[in-house]
Design a protein around this motif. Structure first.
Motif, PDB file in Angstrom:
ATOM      1  N   PHE A 173       0.824  -1.207   0.000  1.00 50.66           N
ATOM      2  CA  PHE A 173       0.000   0.000   0.000  1.00 50.66           C
ATOM      3  C   PHE A 173       0.863   1.263   0.000  1.00 50.66           C
ATOM      4  N   ARG A 174       1.934   1.243   0.777  1.00 50.08           N
ATOM      5  CA  ARG A 174       2.839   2.399   0.786  1.00 50.08           C
ATOM      6  C   ARG A 174       3.533   2.539  -0.559  1.00 50.08           C
ATOM      7  N   LEU A 175       3.989   1.416  -1.119  1.00 50.86           N
ATOM      8  CA  LEU A 175       4.650   1.470  -2.426  1.00 50.86           C
ATOM      9  C   LEU A 175       3.699   2.002  -3.488  1.00 50.86           C
ATOM     10  N   ALA A 176       2.461   1.521  -3.488  1.00 47.15           N
ATOM     11  CA  ALA A 176       1.471   2.002  -4.455  1.00 47.15           C
ATOM     12  C   ALA A 176       1.208   3.493  -4.249  1.00 47.15           C
ATOM     13  N   GLY A 177       1.126   3.918  -2.992  1.00 43.70           N
ATOM     14  CA  GLY A 177       0.926   5.335  -2.699  1.00 43.70           C
ATOM     15  C   GLY A 177       2.073   6.181  -3.194  1.00 43.70           C
ATOM     16  N   ASP A 178       3.300   5.725  -2.956  1.00 44.92           N
ATOM     17  CA  ASP A 178       4.480   6.454  -3.438  1.00 44.92           C
ATOM     18  C   ASP A 178       4.477   6.550  -4.955  1.00 44.92           C
ATOM     19  N   MET A 179       4.087   5.462  -5.623  1.00 47.45           N
ATOM     20  CA  MET A 179       4.062   5.474  -7.083  1.00 47.45           C
ATOM     21  C   MET A 179       2.992   6.423  -7.613  1.00 47.45           C
TER      22      MET A 179
END
Length: 216
Positions: A5-11
């Motif tokens: 979820f954090r990775l998707a948010g950063d992307m």
């Protein structure tokens, strides 16, 4: 702690910046883009990323911070000083008085923080300010009858980034026994609420294959 979820948010956050950079560079126009919102984000990133000079977390973390700093200042430079792009800036429409956002957020950070130190207060200030930094952009879009797709996509991706971070916080709360960040959670929820009206009209225009417009 990194998770999907954090990775998707950063992307999503990264893609929003890329979309805005491409829009301005390709069209040689910043019409519909709020300089005031970009300047607020510059303040947010400068205050939040002061730890670049004091600690190293990871190459990923440092790279993302530098990208957000450099890209935001590049957009501000184009809008203020580029001989072609600056002419297209909607100066007469982008009149939100963002001083009324900066001062309350700073005063709140002085009162509500995890530790009363310069670094911590500035970091907390950046959290509060980010929650409302999009307001000048949303007000500008309300005043604009013709919102181009790239600008609409930029705002949608930016809002999606914060929504995904809420999922990241929920995941961490469920998997990390001592994970508590109440000030961050409340600010993030406020920030997402700010976007709800835009999300509604963005999705409706997409489903109906209509030009995006916001009610005045």
């Amino acid at each position: 702690m990194m998770n999907i979820f954090r990775l998707a948010g950063d992307m999503m956050h990264l893609f929003s910046i890329i979309v805005l950079l491409l829009k301005i560079n390709a069209t040689r126009s910043c019409r519909g883009v709020s300089l005031k919102t970009q300047e607020l984000y510059a303040i947010v990133f400068v205050c939040r990323y002061l730890d670049l000079f004091t600690s190293f977390i990871s190459l990923y973390n440092t790279t993302m911070k530098l990208i957000f700093l450099l890209s935001t200042f590049t957009i501000i430079y184009w809008m203020r000083f580029h001989k072609v792009i600056r002419v297209t800036y909607d100066r007469e429409q982008d009149t939100f008085r963002y001083q009324f956002l900066i001062l309350p957020c700073f005063l709140l950070a002085l009162v509500l923080n995890n530790e009363f130190s310069a670094m911590e207060v500035l970091w907390t200030f950046s959290i509060y300010l980010e929650a409302v930094a999009i307001l000048p952009q949303l007000v500008l879009l309300q005043r604009t009858n013709n919102i181009d797709n790239l600008t609409g996509n930029y705002v949608f991706l930016l809002g999606s980034y914060r929504a995904l971070y809420i999922l990241n916080w929920i995941y961490r709360f469920m998997t990390e026994p001592n994970y508590r960040q109440y000030l961050v959670w409340i600010s993030g929820i406020v920030q997402t609420i700010v976007y709800i009206d835009f999300f509604y009209y963005y999705i409706r225009s997409w489903r109906n294959n209509e030009k995006l417009s916001l009610p005045a």
